[in-house]
Design a protein around this motif. Structure first.
Motif, short mmCIF file in Angstrom:
data_model
loop_
_atom_site.label_atom_id
_atom_site.label_comp_id
_atom_site.label_asym_id
_atom_site.label_seq_id
_atom_site.Cartn_x
_atom_site.Cartn_y
_atom_site.Cartn_z
N UNK A 1 34.02 43.47 35.67
CA UNK A 1 34.68 42.25 35.18
C UNK A 1 33.80 41.03 35.42
N UNK A 2 33.92 40.05 34.53
CA UNK A 2 33.20 38.79 34.67
C UNK A 2 33.81 38.02 35.85
N UNK A 3 32.98 37.65 36.80
CA UNK A 3 33.44 36.93 37.99
C UNK A 3 33.75 35.49 37.57
N UNK A 4 34.93 35.00 37.87
CA UNK A 4 35.37 33.76 37.24
C UNK A 4 35.84 32.71 38.23
N UNK A 5 35.40 31.48 37.99
CA UNK A 5 35.96 30.32 38.69
C UNK A 5 36.61 29.41 37.65
N UNK B 1 44.34 35.25 36.60
CA UNK B 1 44.25 36.31 37.63
C UNK B 1 44.63 37.68 37.09
N UNK B 2 45.42 37.75 36.03
CA UNK B 2 45.86 39.06 35.53
C UNK B 2 45.05 39.55 34.32
N UNK B 3 44.06 38.80 33.89
CA UNK B 3 43.26 39.24 32.74
C UNK B 3 42.30 40.36 33.17
N UNK B 4 42.31 41.50 32.47
CA UNK B 4 41.55 42.66 32.96
C UNK B 4 40.03 42.50 32.92
N UNK B 5 39.53 41.70 32.00
CA UNK B 5 38.07 41.58 31.90
C UNK B 5 37.48 40.53 32.83
#
Ligand SMILES: *Cc1c(COP(=O)(O)O)cnc(C)c1O
Length: 236
Positions: A123-127, A154-158
């Protein structure tokens, strides 16, 4: 020693000193070298000095640079962070080529990034970027809208939600520099108390990294102090 090698040593020393002063472990702070406007050979040089993480804020420029770097330095596997404003028509390239994205500020962009993240990749690490100084011209979600957006991201799988990012209004004075960083930290703690995984704080640039580290920065984004001054008009 080359200019970039010397600058990297200087920045690592600043980070060490700031971490010591704050009583924080050095390993808790990751240095992102912001290579925007500088060519692939500058990135290659920084890699040869042990630098692993790089930040870019224009998609087209970043991808051309990644491709050139692959030729210059076939063994290199840098970690790429997208830190700029995100247009809808650029999400696919970000999803396919970057490891991290720091500048999510609306759900539609987050959904596109998640859908477009290739199945074989982590998954793409996201801020999530927060408009912490309330400047009309700056990107980022308003603090009042943050909790709602974070719960949806927070619930998006990618994507994997990791924390918050901010670019505060510049200030000269150390205690003034600390204030917006303290607010970002408080927002992250509030999200954590709601069970959201927001442990990363992407904050601090060349001029204010000490203040950011004093307030808990875990990802500092440093351009000028490593690569030198950018030409006017290429910044944002
Ligand atoms: C350019 C940029 C930086 C680096 O700024 P410097 O002042 O050159 O260290 C950090 N974060 C973002 C989002 C940027 O666009």
């Amino acid at each position: 020693m080359s200019v970039i090698a010397g600058n990297l040593q200087g920045i690592r020393q600043r980070i060490r000193d700031a971490a010591d002063k704050a009583g924080r472990p050095l390993q808790a702070i990751r240095l992102i070298a912001v290579s925007k406007t500088f060519p692939a050979d500058a990135v290659a040089e920084a890699i040869d000095c042990g630098q692993a993480d790089f930040g870019e804020n224009y998609v087209q420029e970043a991808i051309a640079k990644m491709d050139t770097l692959q030729q210059l330095h076939p063994g290199a596997r840098p970690i790429w962070h997208f830190i700029g404003p995100i247009q809808s028509n650029k999400t696919r390239q970000i999803a396919e080529r970057f490891d991290w994205v720091h500048s999510i500020d609306r759900l539609k962009i987050a959904q596109r990034l998640s859908e477009q993240r290739p199945a074989g990749m982590k998954p793409l690490q996201a801020c999530i970027q927060v408009n912490i100084s309330g400047e009309a011209s700056k990107g980022g979600v308003a603090p009042e809208q943050l909790a709602g957006l974070a719960a949806q991201v927070a619930v998006l799988p990618g994507l994997r939600l990791r924390g918050l990012m901010a670019i505060p209004e510049p200030a000269e004075d150390f205690s003034r520099q600390r204030q917006p960083f303290a607010r970002l930290r408080a927002l992250a703690l509030e999200l954590q108390s709601r069970g959201l995984p927001c442990t990363e704080l992407s904050m601090g640039m060349s001029a204010d990294l000490e203040a950011a580290i004093a307030e808990g920065a875990t990802l500092v984004r440093i351009g000028t102090a490593i690569f030198g001054k950018r030409n006017h008009g290429q910044d944002n």
